[in-house]
Design an enzyme around this catalytic site. Structure first.
Site, PDB file in Angstrom:
ATOM      1  N   CYS A   1      29.181  43.009  -2.504  1.00 29.05           N
ATOM      2  CA  CYS A   1      28.051  42.126  -2.824  1.00 29.05           C
ATOM      3  C   CYS A   1      26.845  42.589  -2.028  1.00 29.05           C
ATOM      4  O   CYS A   1      26.930  42.742  -0.808  1.00 29.05           O
ATOM      5  CB  CYS A   1      28.346  40.679  -2.442  1.00 29.05           C
ATOM      6  SG  CYS A   1      29.852  39.994  -3.129  1.00 29.05           S
TER       7      CYS A   1
ATOM      8  N   GLU B   1      20.118  33.605  -4.939  1.00 28.91           N
ATOM      9  CA  GLU B   1      20.170  34.866  -5.658  1.00 28.91           C
ATOM     10  C   GLU B   1      20.296  34.687  -7.168  1.00 28.91           C
ATOM     11  O   GLU B   1      20.925  33.740  -7.637  1.00 28.91           O
ATOM     12  CB  GLU B   1      21.375  35.694  -5.183  1.00 28.91           C
ATOM     13  CG  GLU B   1      21.312  36.069  -3.721  1.00 28.91           C
ATOM     14  CD  GLU B   1      22.481  36.940  -3.295  1.00 28.91           C
ATOM     15  OE1 GLU B   1      22.309  37.716  -2.339  1.00 28.91           O
ATOM     16  OE2 GLU B   1      23.578  36.844  -3.912  1.00 28.91           O
TER      17      GLU B   1
END
Length: 238
Positions: free
Chosen positions: A160, A222
């Site tokens: 990630c 995000e």
């Protein structure tokens, strides 16, 4: 003397000097303007009294003291940050987007992960999450480093991270910029070479928009690209 101590000292001297100056110069007149209550566009002024300036000095001193205290606490927190993480937080710049994934700017990883900034400025940045599978369709998991600012030591999917504000990772066509970033980070974090994860083999799984505080200071906000890839050369990462 630390920066926080210096600012507190300056604030204290400023507060005292305002009062002292007024005692020495009782005829001092300072004015401020404010909107008239009438319908005309004219403004009127009135003198600031000694009590006003004393209160101003006291208020300024309190504000700076509070700021210094917060700054000192933040500095202490940041001082414990891993050197590599500190460098990445200030040198790398994330891609700021709106909720439709249109690029609206860029900012440091540091600012993009401060919950105060996320909440006050609604900072939203582009990110990606990669899921790598082997020939048995087993998913490669990663435990995040203890030095990570957000979610240290948490078990997560393979990788990630964020595409950065650079030409190769801003390419929108076929999400090539995000794919390039994913390939880069798989090498950085897991040592998986680019030839094992070709960008044209990433399978897009969609995008998610989420906000997640990590602790009192840090968090995520995000627009996250999800993608998967099956790795054929397993010896390098399994």
């Amino acid at each position: 003397m630390s920066l926080a101590s210096h600012l507190q000292s300056v604030a204290s001297r400023l507060s005292s000097s305002l009062v002292v100056s007024l005692k020495r110069k009782p005829s001092l007149q300072l004015s401020f303007s404010h909107s008239s209550s009438s319908s005309s566009s004219s403004s009127r002024t009135r003198p600031l009294r000694n009590s006003h300036l004393s209160a101003l000095g006291s208020s300024y001193h309190s504000s700076v003291t509070a700021y210094c205290t917060t700054t000192a606490m933040d500095a202490a927190t940041d001082a414990g940050m891993d050197a590599v993480q500190r460098r990445l937080m200030f040198e790398d710049e994330c891609i700021l987007v709106d909720e439709n994934d249109c690029v609206v700017g860029h900012d440091t990883k540091y600012n993009c992960h401060l919950m105060e900034k996320i909440e006050s400025e609604n900072l939203l940045h582009r990110a990606f999450s990669v899921f790598l599978f082997n020939s048995k369709y087993e998913l490669l998991l990663q435990q995040r480093s203890a030095t990570k600012v957000t979610f240290p030591l948490v078990w997560t999917n393979t990788c990630c991270s964020h595409p950065l504000y650079r030409e190769s990772e801003l390419i929108d066509e076929n999400s090539l910029g995000v794919r390039n970033a994913a390939q880069r980070k798989l090498l950085d974090e897991l040592g998986i070479p680019a030839e094992d994860v070709p960008v044209d083999q990433f399978t897009p799984l969609g995008r998610i928009l989420y906000k997640a505080p990590s602790d009192g200071k840090w968090g995520e906000h995000e627009l996250d690209y999800l993608s998967a890839e099956r790795v054929t050369e397993e010896s390098r990462c399994w």
